[in-house]
Design an enzyme around this catalytic site. Structure first.
Site, PDB file in Angstrom:
ATOM      1  N   VAL A 167       0.830  -1.207   0.000  1.00 25.67           N
ATOM      2  CA  VAL A 167       0.000   0.000   0.000  1.00 25.67           C
ATOM      3  C   VAL A 167       0.866   1.259   0.000  1.00 25.67           C
ATOM      4  CG1 VAL A 167      -1.971  -1.112   1.102  1.00 25.67           C
ATOM      5  CG2 VAL A 167      -0.183  -0.104   2.538  1.00 25.67           C
ATOM      6  N   HIS A 213      -4.545  -4.069  -2.343  1.00 28.45           N
ATOM      7  CA  HIS A 213      -5.002  -3.621  -1.022  1.00 28.45           C
ATOM      8  C   HIS A 213      -5.115  -2.106  -0.916  1.00 28.45           C
ATOM      9  CE1 HIS A 213      -3.289  -7.674   0.592  1.00 28.45           C
ATOM     10  NE2 HIS A 213      -4.495  -7.809   0.075  1.00 28.45           N
ATOM     11  N   SER A 227       5.246 -13.488   1.833  1.00 27.07           N
ATOM     12  CA  SER A 227       5.165 -14.785   2.509  1.00 27.07           C
ATOM     13  C   SER A 227       3.936 -15.563   2.059  1.00 27.07           C
ATOM     14  CB  SER A 227       5.114 -14.588   4.024  1.00 27.07           C
ATOM     15  OG  SER A 227       3.922 -13.922   4.393  1.00 27.07           O
ATOM     16  N   CYS A 244     -19.497  10.338   1.815  1.00 26.53           N
ATOM     17  CA  CYS A 244     -19.810  10.767   0.448  1.00 26.53           C
ATOM     18  C   CYS A 244     -18.954  10.091  -0.614  1.00 26.53           C
ATOM     19  CB  CYS A 244     -19.671  12.282   0.318  1.00 26.53           C
ATOM     20  SG  CYS A 244     -17.981  12.908   0.530  1.00 26.53           S
TER      21      CYS A 244
END
Length: 275
Positions: free
Chosen positions: A106, A122, A223, A133
């Site tokens: 990320v 992710h 992993s 909103c």
């Protein structure tokens, strides 16, 4: 590199030379950028419990504590630069060797390195979404607002995790001030998938389609503990297409790999790109 590693690098080189490689990357690719991974070389999970979607949405105190830790952690994640591994992936893509890239990370470092059309499975800590909103805004904008609302607030940092969650003294958390969406006053959340939250189906579909059309799957620095990434190894093995893994430590997918290299990713990928 020893002879055994060089032999496995040859296998890797042969797969890449054929082209059509789908890359699946994880937190281990970003450790050389100064971002710790989730489990380290042992594959064991970190001692602290990550935030879940249910806790975040259900508790104002939990959101305050999350944003306090993330406010500190973003100083590390947001300031990180792509390393030689990220740059090598970009070089392989530009050379026409890759079918595409899916990342479990990320941190946005693949895109920062120049890799195009990355599927961020992710999400990305560099974006913030309003749960009211749906407005999506840059993280840097929120950082400025949080800094203004928390002048004089400070915390001792003991470490930062790959999801941007900093390990800080609990005593400082409840004095942190959280800000709301400027458009509707709604709850703000980083545009990432929390534990207990579903990966957006369009990202899963894009990743599945990529692996379905690839000639091989190359796993980098993961992993494969969580199913969101491991499912693509299972998909590749079922087709079947070759799976190769570069990771420092054991992975859940080792039994499916035609080649497994335990070595620093930057060095391995740089050699691979140079070939």
């Amino acid at each position: 590199m020893g002879a055994a590693l060089l032999d496995r690098l040859d296998v890797l080189g042969s797969l890449v030379a054929e082209g059509g490689v789908a890359v699946l990357s994880g937190a281990g690719l970003s450790t050389e950028s100064g971002i710790p991974d989730y489990r380290g070389a042992t594959g064991r999970a970190r001692p602290s419990t990550p935030m879940t979607y249910q806790v975040f949405t259900g508790s104002e105190q939990a959101r305050r504590r999350y944003w306090a830790r993330s406010f500190v952690g973003w100083q590390v994640i947001g300031g990180a630069a792509p390393n030689t591994g990220h740059l090598a992936v970009t070089s392989l893509q530009r050379a026409g060797a890759l079918a595409g890239v899916v990342t479990q990370n990320v941190d946005g470092l693949h895109t920062a390195a120049g890799t195009a059309d990355v599927v961020e499975l992710h999400g990305n800590l560099g974006r913030v979404v309003c749960l009211g909103c749906g407005a999506v805004t840059p993280r840097q904008e929120l950082t400025g607002r949080l800094a203004a609302a928390n002048r004089g607030w400070a915390a001792e940092v003991r470490g930062v995790h790959a999801d941007g969650d900093a390990d800080i003294d609990d005593a400082t958390l409840d004095s942190f001030t959280v800000v709301a969406c400027t458009s509707c006053g709604g709850v703000l959340k980083p545009d990432v998938v929390f534990f207990g939250e579903r990966v957006p189906p369009e990202r899963v579909a894009a990743s599945t389609e990529l692996v379905a059309g690839a000639r091989s799957l190359l796993v980098l620095g993961s992993s494969l503990t969580v199913m969101s990434g491991f499912r693509f190894v299972l998909q590749a093995a079922k087709r079947p297409i070759p799976v190769a893994i570069v990771n420092e430590g054991p992975t859940r997918g080792d039994a499916y790999a035609v080649a497994k290299l335990e070595a620093p990713l930057g060095a391995v990928l740089s050699r691979l790109a140079a070939r």
